[in-house]
Design a protein around this motif. Structure first.
Motif, PDB file in Angstrom:
ATOM      1  N   THR A  55       0.700  -1.252  -0.095  1.00 27.11           N
ATOM      2  CA  THR A  55       0.042   0.066  -0.106  1.00 27.11           C
ATOM      3  C   THR A  55       1.010   0.953   0.110  1.00 27.11           C
ATOM      4  OG1 THR A  55      -0.162  -0.093   2.373  1.00 27.11           O
ATOM      5  CG2 THR A  55      -1.990  -0.911   1.151  1.00 27.11           C
ATOM      6  N   LEU A  56       2.039   1.249   0.146  1.00 25.08           N
ATOM      7  CA  LEU A  56       3.134   2.313   0.163  1.00 25.08           C
ATOM      8  C   LEU A  56       3.481   2.763  -1.499  1.00 25.08           C
ATOM      9  CD1 LEU A  56       5.801   1.873   2.907  1.00 25.08           C
ATOM     10  CD2 LEU A  56       3.514   3.115   3.046  1.00 25.08           C
ATOM     11  N   THR A  57       3.670   3.721  -1.451  1.00 30.32           N
ATOM     12  CA  THR A  57       4.174   4.326  -2.853  1.00 30.32           C
ATOM     13  C   THR A  57       5.589   4.250  -3.054  1.00 30.32           C
ATOM     14  OG1 THR A  57       4.488   6.490  -2.253  1.00 30.32           O
ATOM     15  CG2 THR A  57       2.270   6.069  -3.105  1.00 30.32           C
ATOM     16  N   VAL A  58       6.234   4.158  -4.083  1.00 30.26           N
ATOM     17  CA  VAL A  58       7.789   3.770  -4.526  1.00 30.26           C
ATOM     18  C   VAL A  58       8.488   4.946  -3.455  1.00 30.26           C
ATOM     19  CG1 VAL A  58       9.655   4.001  -6.079  1.00 30.26           C
ATOM     20  CG2 VAL A  58       7.480   2.816  -6.497  1.00 30.26           C
ATOM     21  N   GLU A  74      19.076  15.622   4.073  1.00 29.04           N
ATOM     22  CA  GLU A  74      20.387  14.787   3.313  1.00 29.04           C
ATOM     23  C   GLU A  74      19.722  13.380   3.002  1.00 29.04           C
ATOM     24  OE1 GLU A  74      24.618  16.382   5.253  1.00 29.04           O
ATOM     25  OE2 GLU A  74      23.275  15.145   6.391  1.00 29.04           O
ATOM     26  N   ARG A  75      18.823  12.879   3.992  1.00 30.36           N
ATOM     27  CA  ARG A  75      18.250  11.645   3.673  1.00 30.36           C
ATOM     28  C   ARG A  75      17.284  11.388   2.442  1.00 30.36           C
ATOM     29  NH1 ARG A  75      18.312   8.229   8.557  1.00 30.36           N
ATOM     30  NH2 ARG A  75      19.521   9.525  10.263  1.00 30.36           N
ATOM     31  N   MET A  76      16.628  12.813   2.502  1.00 30.17           N
ATOM     32  CA  MET A  76      15.396  12.945   1.313  1.00 30.17           C
ATOM     33  C   MET A  76      16.162  13.225   0.072  1.00 30.17           C
ATOM     34  SD  MET A  76      12.695  12.089   2.844  1.00 30.17           S
ATOM     35  CE  MET A  76      13.899  11.089   3.856  1.00 30.17           C
ATOM     36  N   THR A  77      17.247  14.086   0.235  1.00 32.20           N
ATOM     37  CA  THR A  77      18.026  14.148  -1.057  1.00 32.20           C
ATOM     38  C   THR A  77      18.507  12.901  -1.621  1.00 32.20           C
ATOM     39  OG1 THR A  77      18.856  16.324  -0.296  1.00 32.20           O
ATOM     40  CG2 THR A  77      20.067  15.539  -1.930  1.00 32.20           C
ATOM     41  N   ARG A  78      19.137  12.190  -0.707  1.00 32.32           N
ATOM     42  CA  ARG A  78      19.676  10.672  -1.272  1.00 32.32           C
ATOM     43  C   ARG A  78      18.520   9.725  -1.668  1.00 32.32           C
ATOM     44  NH1 ARG A  78      23.130   7.961  -3.703  1.00 32.32           N
ATOM     45  NH2 ARG A  78      23.384   5.903  -3.151  1.00 32.32           N
ATOM     46  N   VAL A  79      17.125  10.000  -1.299  1.00 34.23           N
ATOM     47  CA  VAL A  79      15.999   9.281  -1.850  1.00 34.23           C
ATOM     48  C   VAL A  79      15.895   9.732  -3.252  1.00 34.23           C
ATOM     49  CG1 VAL A  79      13.668   8.909  -1.701  1.00 34.23           C
ATOM     50  CG2 VAL A  79      14.980   8.623   0.244  1.00 34.23           C
ATOM     51  N   GLU A  80      15.780  11.093  -3.410  1.00 40.28           N
ATOM     52  CA  GLU A  80      15.713  11.529  -4.838  1.00 40.28           C
ATOM     53  C   GLU A  80      16.724  11.210  -5.552  1.00 40.28           C
ATOM     54  OE1 GLU A  80      12.907  12.823  -5.713  1.00 40.28           O
ATOM     55  OE2 GLU A  80      12.227  13.008  -3.877  1.00 40.28           O
ATOM     56  N   GLU A  81      17.849  11.309  -5.451  1.00 41.87           N
ATOM     57  CA  GLU A  81      18.969  10.681  -6.126  1.00 41.87           C
ATOM     58  C   GLU A  81      19.061   9.226  -6.580  1.00 41.87           C
ATOM     59  OE1 GLU A  81      22.566  11.256  -3.700  1.00 41.87           O
ATOM     60  OE2 GLU A  81      22.792  13.401  -4.005  1.00 41.87           O
ATOM     61  N   VAL A  82      18.760   8.431  -5.766  1.00 47.92           N
ATOM     62  CA  VAL A  82      18.479   7.152  -6.030  1.00 47.92           C
ATOM     63  C   VAL A  82      17.319   6.779  -6.924  1.00 47.92           C
ATOM     64  CG1 VAL A  82      17.873   4.737  -5.039  1.00 47.92           C
ATOM     65  CG2 VAL A  82      19.518   6.156  -3.940  1.00 47.92           C
ATOM     66  N   ILE A  83      16.303   7.461  -6.809  1.00 44.17           N
ATOM     67  CA  ILE A  83      15.080   7.246  -7.600  1.00 44.17           C
ATOM     68  C   ILE A  83      15.345   7.774  -9.035  1.00 44.17           C
ATOM     69  CG2 ILE A  83      13.051   8.493  -8.382  1.00 44.17           C
ATOM     70  CD1 ILE A  83      12.201   8.551  -5.231  1.00 44.17           C
ATOM     71  N   LYS A 122       9.295   7.892 -12.959  1.00 44.67           N
ATOM     72  CA  LYS A 122       8.136   7.727 -13.650  1.00 44.67           C
ATOM     73  C   LYS A 122       6.842   7.129 -12.709  1.00 44.67           C
ATOM     74  CE  LYS A 122       5.574   5.630 -17.746  1.00 44.67           C
ATOM     75  NZ  LYS A 122       5.938   4.637 -18.851  1.00 44.67           N
ATOM     76  N   CYS A 123       7.472   6.264 -11.867  1.00 46.03           N
ATOM     77  CA  CYS A 123       6.428   5.493 -11.055  1.00 46.03           C
ATOM     78  C   CYS A 123       6.704   5.814  -9.571  1.00 46.03           C
ATOM     79  CB  CYS A 123       6.798   4.029 -10.971  1.00 46.03           C
ATOM     80  SG  CYS A 123       8.364   3.438 -10.719  1.00 46.03           S
ATOM     81  N   SER A 124       7.376   7.038  -9.284  1.00 48.45           N
ATOM     82  CA  SER A 124       7.701   7.311  -7.762  1.00 48.45           C
ATOM     83  C   SER A 124       6.359   7.564  -6.943  1.00 48.45           C
ATOM     84  CB  SER A 124       8.575   8.527  -7.808  1.00 48.45           C
ATOM     85  OG  SER A 124       7.816   9.644  -8.155  1.00 48.45           O
ATOM     86  N   ARG A 159      13.839  -3.087  -9.633  1.00 46.29           N
ATOM     87  CA  ARG A 159      14.426  -1.999  -9.522  1.00 46.29           C
ATOM     88  C   ARG A 159      14.330  -1.154  -8.021  1.00 46.29           C
ATOM     89  NH1 ARG A 159      13.364  -0.896 -14.879  1.00 46.29           N
ATOM     90  NH2 ARG A 159      12.216   1.014 -14.190  1.00 46.29           N
ATOM     91  N   LEU A 160      13.202  -1.389  -7.693  1.00 52.79           N
ATOM     92  CA  LEU A 160      12.952  -0.768  -6.356  1.00 52.79           C
ATOM     93  C   LEU A 160      13.636  -1.362  -5.261  1.00 52.79           C
ATOM     94  CD1 LEU A 160      11.368   1.297  -4.498  1.00 52.79           C
ATOM     95  CD2 LEU A 160       9.385  -0.385  -4.495  1.00 52.79           C
ATOM     96  N   ALA A 161      13.871  -2.881  -5.396  1.00 48.15           N
ATOM     97  CA  ALA A 161      14.481  -3.650  -4.582  1.00 48.15           C
ATOM     98  C   ALA A 161      16.034  -3.226  -4.423  1.00 48.15           C
ATOM     99  CB  ALA A 161      14.489  -5.129  -4.805  1.00 48.15           C
ATOM    100  N   PHE A 162      16.649  -3.070  -5.593  1.00 48.23           N
ATOM    101  CA  PHE A 162      17.926  -2.557  -5.521  1.00 48.23           C
ATOM    102  C   PHE A 162      18.076  -1.281  -5.004  1.00 48.23           C
ATOM    103  CE2 PHE A 162      18.389  -5.442  -9.167  1.00 48.23           C
ATOM    104  CZ  PHE A 162      19.419  -6.347  -8.717  1.00 48.23           C
ATOM    105  N   ALA A 163      17.057  -0.209  -5.178  1.00 50.93           N
ATOM    106  CA  ALA A 163      16.966   1.230  -4.671  1.00 50.93           C
ATOM    107  C   ALA A 163      17.208   0.929  -3.065  1.00 50.93           C
ATOM    108  CB  ALA A 163      15.813   1.940  -5.224  1.00 50.93           C
ATOM    109  N   SER A 164      16.413   0.255  -2.590  1.00 45.43           N
ATOM    110  CA  SER A 164      16.656   0.057  -1.341  1.00 45.43           C
ATOM    111  C   SER A 164      17.604  -0.496  -0.563  1.00 45.43           C
ATOM    112  CB  SER A 164      15.076  -1.152  -0.627  1.00 45.43           C
ATOM    113  OG  SER A 164      14.041  -0.847  -1.195  1.00 45.43           O
ATOM    114  N   GLU A 165      18.422  -1.026  -1.177  1.00 43.95           N
ATOM    115  CA  GLU A 165      19.726  -1.375  -0.747  1.00 43.95           C
ATOM    116  C   GLU A 165      20.875  -0.480  -1.179  1.00 43.95           C
ATOM    117  OE1 GLU A 165      20.232  -3.865   1.316  1.00 43.95           O
ATOM    118  OE2 GLU A 165      17.990  -4.507   0.955  1.00 43.95           O
TER     119      GLU A 165
END
Length: 654
Positions: free
Chosen positions: A147-150, A170-179, A186-188, A209-215
């Motif tokens: 139920t969460l979005t990417v 800094e955490r949120m900036t890193r999230v945007e970079e990984v996306i 496109k699917c964020s 790709r989301l699984a990779f992004a999480s790591e």
């Protein structure tokens, strides 16, 4: 609850970013700063041997005679190394031992396996906690909260997995970079989804790709991937492997298992580890494998996928097992004595002999077993997991709609069946039946609702817990708190619809007390559902185990069998039956202040009073507060048991 409420939780503090080995009591241990995940690492393993022990025979033969256990060797003295900037692919036929080796390298899923051998990280012996802090592991199965979005999923990961010195911005900036890096822009804003639960979401390639992004989010120095191309088409498989190649090109160390890659995918690997019958058949650069096989008289045919050729050559052919195993043994023996095998041995020994430099020994803290594996504080974990739990409940309108329909439909049906009961002695049983239907329906609805929810979510919890994201008590507290409104609103609605239609005690105070009792019972049943869910391994098992436990408690609820008629050897079951406490409390509440004349009744002077009616069911009016207290006690008791069972499930030996 918005995520930015945690902005003040994360304060920047000075920290070193070094990865080092130092001496500790004669043994080499890995030293990490709080953000040691940026230092290149060399990972080696030496003489990894794995046995699986089984006891022959069935249960009866095991009891009658003690047969010695049978030991099956899965891995046989496997040695290897992977260095910074390298992309190593572990390949082999089914049963070759590649997944077992990856599990040994990541300290996961050891189970009943007997493992020997050493693993070194930059020359130091490595343990579970150390490896977890500097590595990422992308498992074959993609497990997400659907139920969460990417973007929400990655924000949740960032809040709990990134280093404590980083600020919220800094955490949120890193999230945007990984996306952006992994092509998820496109699917964020799209929900992750779950096809089996009817929740539409992102595609299979986007999930991978989301699984990779999480790591990748935590910038790990070492990446492990188990079958990253499983279930993907050839184009998407190449896309995913290219992501891993790009990660390795930044100086990180990447290890993956893969099954039958295409020639385009195979060309992306830097080094390959070919396994056969639990042994190393080859470890080295991709280009050297062709010449090595040719030297053994097995050249790869032209215009043939080398990966397919290697796997077919080293596979055990059905019907020719003896010849195949003999050929594999000779091939592996040749590798052990070859220049390629000796070169790997020399590199492993050199990595083990690395000495730490004095310049890297400042301000470093040795990793010990006692150190907390969690990067976020207890309250930060609670806020994040609580936010996700409430969001998950609110985001499943289909489930809420089904529960609402079920509640309204059955409540209306009860109202139609029992409507218009008059106060006559012959209708007393009808009143009691209606009350008991409240209890039975709320019990089964609550128990099965929890089982279907928790058992599906437990694999996600276990994976995130073992990744060091949050504690067991955090998850349990957040989950039970988020579910609480559901198990207050629906029981209230269930009682409110038929209450006055049936003709139950008209006093308004008695109506709210009846609702409160049913709410308590629903939460006892919910707590019992937590116990069943945490004890079992799957939804199917939990649904099969639940009814056999519930039915005996239902029989001793005081409706089908009077309390005074319970056999003495089963009498103890009454005291763990929430049906008995709730039924007696509801009956006392219902008949409080009720008396009526019935010339056809056996009541004294034909006047039926509360005491006389309750006496017919062996209910004691003085037990009302005891029953309420016992319902509260069962809620607490069952939840403590459920938590302890879940805690045991998350316990693993170091």
């Amino acid at each position: 609850m918005e995520l930015n409420v945690w902005e003040g939780e994360y304060k920047a503090v000075p920290t070193n970013q070094l990865l080092d080995t130092t001496k500790n009591g004669g043994d080499e241990v890995l030293n990490l700063s709080s953000s040691g995940a940026t230092q290149p690492v060399t990972y080696s393993w030496e003489n990894i041997t794995v046995f699986y022990e089984t006891t022959p025979g069935n249960c009866l033969t095991r009891l009658c005679k003690k047969s010695p256990p049978i030991r099956k060797k899965i891995l046989d003295n496997v040695t290897g190394i992977v260095r910074p900037g390298e992309f190593l692919a572990i390949m082999g036929a089914s049963g070759a031992g590649k997944t077992t080796l990856l599990n040994c390298l990541t300290f996961r899923n050891s189970g009943q396996l007997k493992i020997s051998g050493e693993r070194y990280l930059n020359g130091a012996k490595v343990n579970t906690d150390t490896l977890a802090r500097i590595s990422g592991y992308v498992q074959q199965d993609d497990l997400f909260i659907s139920t969460l979005t990417v973007h929400e999923h990655l924000r949740f990961q960032a809040l709990l997995r990134m280093d404590t010195h980083l600020t919220y911005e800094e955490r949120m900036t890193r999230v945007e970079e990984v996306i952006n890096e992994l092509g998820l822009t496109k699917c964020s804003g799209s929900m992750i989804g779950h096809p089996e639960r009817g929740i539409k979401g992102i595609s299979g390639g986007e999930r991978k790709r989301l699984a990779f992004a999480s790591e990748v989010l935590t910038n790990p120095s070492l990446m492990f991937c188990d079958e990253p191309t499983s279930g993907l088409d050839s184009y998407m498989a190449q896309n995913i492997v290219q992501v891993l190649k790009n990660i390795a090109s930044t100086g990180k160390t990447v290890v993956c298992t893969i099954h039958q890659p295409s020639s385009e995918v195979f060309a992306l690997f830097d080094r390959i580890l070919l396994m056969a019958e639990g042994r190393t058949a080859f470890l080295g650069p991709v280009g050297d494998a062709l010449s090595f096989f040719s030297a053994q008289g097995m050249p790869c045919p032209p215009n043939y996928n080398p990966a397919d050729y290697y796997i077919h050559t080293l596979a055990t052919v059905p019907g020719h097992e003896v010849e195949s195993k003999k050929k594999i043994k000779e091939f592996c023996d040749t590798y052990d004595t070859s220049d390629a095998g000796k070169s790997v041995q020399e590199m492993v020994i050199a990595n083990r002999s690395i000495k730490s430099s004095r310049s890297q020994e400042l301000d470093l803290e040795p990793v010990k077993i006692q150190r907390s594996p969690y990067k976020a504080s207890w309250f930060a974990q609670l806020r994040a997991v609580m936010w996700r739990s409430f969001l998950s409940v609110r985001r499943e309108p289909a489930v809420l709609k089904v529960k609402a329909f079920q509640t309204i439909f059955i409540a209306s049906l009860i109202a139609l069946i029992f409507q218009g009961q008059t106060y006559e002695f012959q209708n007393v049983r009808n009143f009691q039946g209606a009350l008991f239907v409240f209890l039975t329906n709320m019990t089964f609805q609550s128990v099965f609702g929890v089982i279907n929810d928790i058992t599906l979510e437990l694999p996600v919890f276990l994976r995130e817990h073992f990744n060091g994201m949050y504690r067991t008590d955090i998850y349990f507290l957040s989950k039970t708190t988020a579910d609480l409104p559901v198990y207050i609103v629906f029981p209230f609605l269930f009682v409110a619809i038929p209450y006055y239609a049936i003709g139950l005690n008209p006093d308004v105070g008695r109506f709210f007390i009846a609702c409160g009792i049913v709410i308590l019972l629903a939460n006892v049943a919910t707590s019992f559902g937590y116990v069943i869910s945490c004890m079992t391994s799957s939804t199917r098992v939990a649904l099969a185990v639940g009814p056999p436990f519930i039915i005996p408690l239902l029989l001793f609820g005081g409706f089908f069998l009077r309390n005074g008629s319970v056999p003495v050897y089963f009498d103890w079951l009454r005291y763990v039956s929430w049906f008995m406490y709730a039924n007696e409390a509801l009956s006392i509440n219902q008949w409080n202040g009720i008396s009526f004349n019935d010339t056809m009744s056996p009541c004294p002077q034909h006047i039926c009073t509360e005491d006389y009616i309750l006496k017919q069911f062996d209910f004691n009016p003085n037990n009302f507060y005891r029953n309420i207290g016992c319902l509260f006690a069962l809620i607490v008791g069952f939840r403590i048991i459920a938590f302890l069972v879940l805690l045991k499930k998350t316990y693993r030996k170091n």
